[in-house]
Design a protein around this motif. Structure first.
Motif, PDB file in Angstrom:
ATOM      1  N   LEU A   1      -9.076 -12.996   3.036  1.00 10.36           N
ATOM      2  CA  LEU A   1      -8.027 -13.254   2.047  1.00 10.36           C
ATOM      3  C   LEU A   1      -7.855 -11.988   1.210  1.00 10.36           C
ATOM      4  O   LEU A   1      -8.809 -11.514   0.590  1.00 10.36           O
ATOM      5  N   ALA A   2      -6.639 -11.439   1.209  1.00  7.02           N
ATOM      6  CA  ALA A   2      -6.340 -10.254   0.399  1.00  7.02           C
ATOM      7  C   ALA A   2      -5.159 -10.563  -0.499  1.00  7.02           C
ATOM      8  O   ALA A   2      -4.116 -11.031  -0.023  1.00  7.02           O
ATOM      9  N   ILE A   3      -5.326 -10.318  -1.791  1.00  9.50           N
ATOM     10  CA  ILE A   3      -4.244 -10.525  -2.757  1.00  9.50           C
ATOM     11  C   ILE A   3      -3.965  -9.184  -3.416  1.00  9.50           C
ATOM     12  O   ILE A   3      -4.862  -8.543  -3.955  1.00  9.50           O
ATOM     13  N   ASP A   4      -2.695  -8.753  -3.353  1.00  6.25           N
ATOM     14  CA  ASP A   4      -2.359  -7.416  -3.823  1.00  6.25           C
ATOM     15  C   ASP A   4      -0.849  -7.309  -3.964  1.00  6.25           C
ATOM     16  O   ASP A   4      -0.103  -8.171  -3.478  1.00  6.25           O
ATOM     17  N   TYR A   5      -0.386  -6.240  -4.596  1.00  3.53           N
ATOM     18  CA  TYR A   5       1.064  -6.011  -4.606  1.00  3.53           C
ATOM     19  C   TYR A   5       1.421  -5.200  -3.367  1.00  3.53           C
ATOM     20  O   TYR A   5       0.689  -4.308  -2.949  1.00  3.53           O
ATOM     21  N   GLY A   6       2.536  -5.570  -2.752  1.00  2.00           N
ATOM     22  CA  GLY A   6       2.913  -4.912  -1.518  1.00  2.00           C
ATOM     23  C   GLY A   6       4.161  -5.518  -0.918  1.00  2.00           C
ATOM     24  O   GLY A   6       4.868  -6.294  -1.556  1.00  2.00           O
ATOM     25  N   TYR A   7       4.439  -5.159   0.346  1.00  5.32           N
ATOM     26  CA  TYR A   7       5.656  -5.607   1.008  1.00  5.32           C
ATOM     27  C   TYR A   7       5.322  -6.144   2.395  1.00  5.32           C
ATOM     28  O   TYR A   7       4.293  -5.800   2.988  1.00  5.32           O
ATOM     29  N   GLU A   8       6.217  -6.990   2.902  1.00  4.16           N
ATOM     30  CA  GLU A   8       5.931  -7.748   4.115  1.00  4.16           C
ATOM     31  C   GLU A   8       6.095  -6.936   5.388  1.00  4.16           C
ATOM     32  O   GLU A   8       5.328  -7.100   6.340  1.00  4.16           O
ATOM     33  N   GLN A   9       7.090  -6.066   5.438  1.00  6.74           N
ATOM     34  CA  GLN A   9       7.379  -5.302   6.643  1.00  6.74           C
ATOM     35  C   GLN A   9       7.299  -3.806   6.366  1.00  6.74           C
ATOM     36  O   GLN A   9       7.681  -3.344   5.279  1.00  6.74           O
ATOM     37  N   THR A  10       6.826  -3.057   7.355  1.00  3.61           N
ATOM     38  CA  THR A  10       6.759  -1.601   7.228  1.00  3.61           C
ATOM     39  C   THR A  10       8.139  -1.047   6.890  1.00  3.61           C
ATOM     40  O   THR A  10       9.137  -1.414   7.515  1.00  3.61           O
ATOM     41  N   GLN A  11       8.204  -0.169   5.880  1.00  3.61           N
ATOM     42  CA  GLN A  11       9.495   0.334   5.409  1.00  3.61           C
ATOM     43  C   GLN A  11       9.290   1.666   4.696  1.00  3.61           C
ATOM     44  O   GLN A  11       8.167   2.082   4.445  1.00  3.61           O
ATOM     45  N   THR A  12      10.388   2.342   4.400  1.00  2.97           N
ATOM     46  CA  THR A  12      10.309   3.568   3.623  1.00  2.97           C
ATOM     47  C   THR A  12      10.337   3.231   2.134  1.00  2.97           C
ATOM     48  O   THR A  12      10.691   2.122   1.736  1.00  2.97           O
TER      49      THR A  12
ATOM     50  N   ALA B   1      14.087  10.376   2.544  1.00  2.00           N
ATOM     51  CA  ALA B   1      13.294   9.149   2.525  1.00  2.00           C
ATOM     52  C   ALA B   1      11.803   9.490   2.554  1.00  2.00           C
ATOM     53  O   ALA B   1      11.378  10.485   3.133  1.00  2.00           O
ATOM     54  N   VAL B   2      11.003   8.639   1.930  1.00  2.00           N
ATOM     55  CA  VAL B   2       9.552   8.809   1.880  1.00  2.00           C
ATOM     56  C   VAL B   2       8.902   7.656   2.632  1.00  2.00           C
ATOM     57  O   VAL B   2       9.277   6.494   2.458  1.00  2.00           O
TER      58      VAL B   2
END
Length: 359
Positions: free
Chosen positions: A237-248, A210-211
């Protein structure tokens, strides 16, 4: 007189001298080297560049973001002096569209202190050409801000900040490094494992291989801005591609001329980015005392602000452009395009109700 070394040569010399470097160091050199970095030497935007951002797709994006900030400014009591700061303003397109709308509100233009965080001389010239009537000032340090209320916008800014990567092995996590093999840049792992206790609980059960990406630079920027907003009042306000929760998961990518490219192949000529860990940024902002809104998609954010209605109005006003307007709206909100990949994040002073976010 000998020519100065190219950026690839400088990176390779540093590796030969000091040994393999962290991915964060490599990304920092590639993107922001003072004289040879990607964001210091080129205009990466548009069809002739490497990528296209939402403000370049349609005026609707900036207009709705402008409404967002006017609404917050009015909720704050329409302060007679305030700072509006954009991080990584590109060509100034977003801010120009924002202010065309926002300055219709009585008192907004009079109180505006416009600040832009930018280091690229070519882009600064374009920003000035578009924004000169608003008397912009450029900053390179977040400490160079007044004590007035602070409103901050960052579109596709956090994804370009360097990250460190760690890979799970049998004996723990090892940092991924950039080294040389037969004079070719390659990835490898530091031989020294990171103690499990030093890793976040969210990745404790990650399988071998896993990374995990850590945006230390993003966290530092968010911390400084959040603390400033907590003292002065305002919002981010920040608009970007990403994910909601910390993950691998590995999200590092290179883009050159609108095509995916090897991240190690052409330092300084390739855009490098990763998905933003909005969960980590939310924690930082909350710890500073700000209220963080539930993360939403770009599509939901723009639709709540009225992009469908704005598209209809533009189509009626310009019937010959109706098809182009609809295509642009689709590109911004369609799940198959930018609509769900991109997220909208907002952290604001307690008591403010940012529009565009679910109650």
């Amino acid at each position: 007189m000998n020519e100065s070394p190219s950026l690839p040569e400088l990176i390779d010399m540093q590796i030969r001298t000091n040994g393999p470097m962290s991915l964060a160091t490599y990304m920092g050199l590639c993107l922001t080297h003072p004289s040879k970095g990607y964001y210091r030497t080129s205009d990466p935007l548009g069809t002739k560049g490497d990528f296209v951002t939402a403000p370049e797709i349609s005026q609707m994006f900036g207009e709705l973001v402008g409404f967002f900030f006017v609404n917050l400014w009015q909720q704050m009591g329409s302060p007679k002096a305030f700072t509006l700061l954009e991080l990584g303003p590109g060509r100034g397109t977003l801010m120009a569209d924002m202010l065309r709308v926002a300055c219709r509100a009585e008192g907004f233009r009079d109180g505006l202190d416009l600040r832009l965080f930018e280091t690229n001389p070519a882009l600064i010239a374009e920003q000035n050409a578009r924004l000169e009537p608003y008397e912009p000032k450029w900053i390179s340090d977040f400490d160079k801000l007044s004590a007035e209320p602070l409103l901050i916008v960052a579109n596709e800014f956090f994804d370009a900040l360097p990250v460190r990567q760690f890979v799970r092995a049998e004996d723990g996590w090892h940092e991924r490094m950039v080294g040389l093999d037969d004079n070719k840049r390659v990835f490898g792992l530091s031989p020294t494992p990171i103690p499990m206790s030093a890793m976040p609980e969210a990745v404790a059960d990650a399988p071998v291989g896993a990374v995990f990406e850590v945006g230390i630079a993003s966290g530092e920027v968010m911390s400084r801005l959040s603390k400033a907003v907590a003292v002065k009042g305002g919002a981010i306000l920040a608009i970007d591609y990403g994910y909601e929760q910390t993950q691998t998961g590995e999200t590092l990518q290179g883009v050159r001329r609108h095509q995916f490219a090897d991240v190690l192949e052409a330092p300084g000529e390739t855009d490098l980015s990763t998905h933003v860990d909005f969960g980590a940024l939310s924690t930082v902002a909350a710890n500073a005392g700000l209220m963080v809104q539930p993360l939403t998609t770009q599509a939901a954010f723009l639709q709540h602000l009225g992009i469908n209605e704005r598209a209809k109005a533009l189509a009626v006003a310009n019937p010959g452009s109706a098809s182009d307007v609809e295509q642009a709206r689709d590109r911004l909100v369609s799940p198959q395009q930018m609509g769900t990949l991109f997220k909208a994040f907002c952290a604001a002073s307690p008591g403010l109700v940012p529009p565009g976010f679910a109650p």
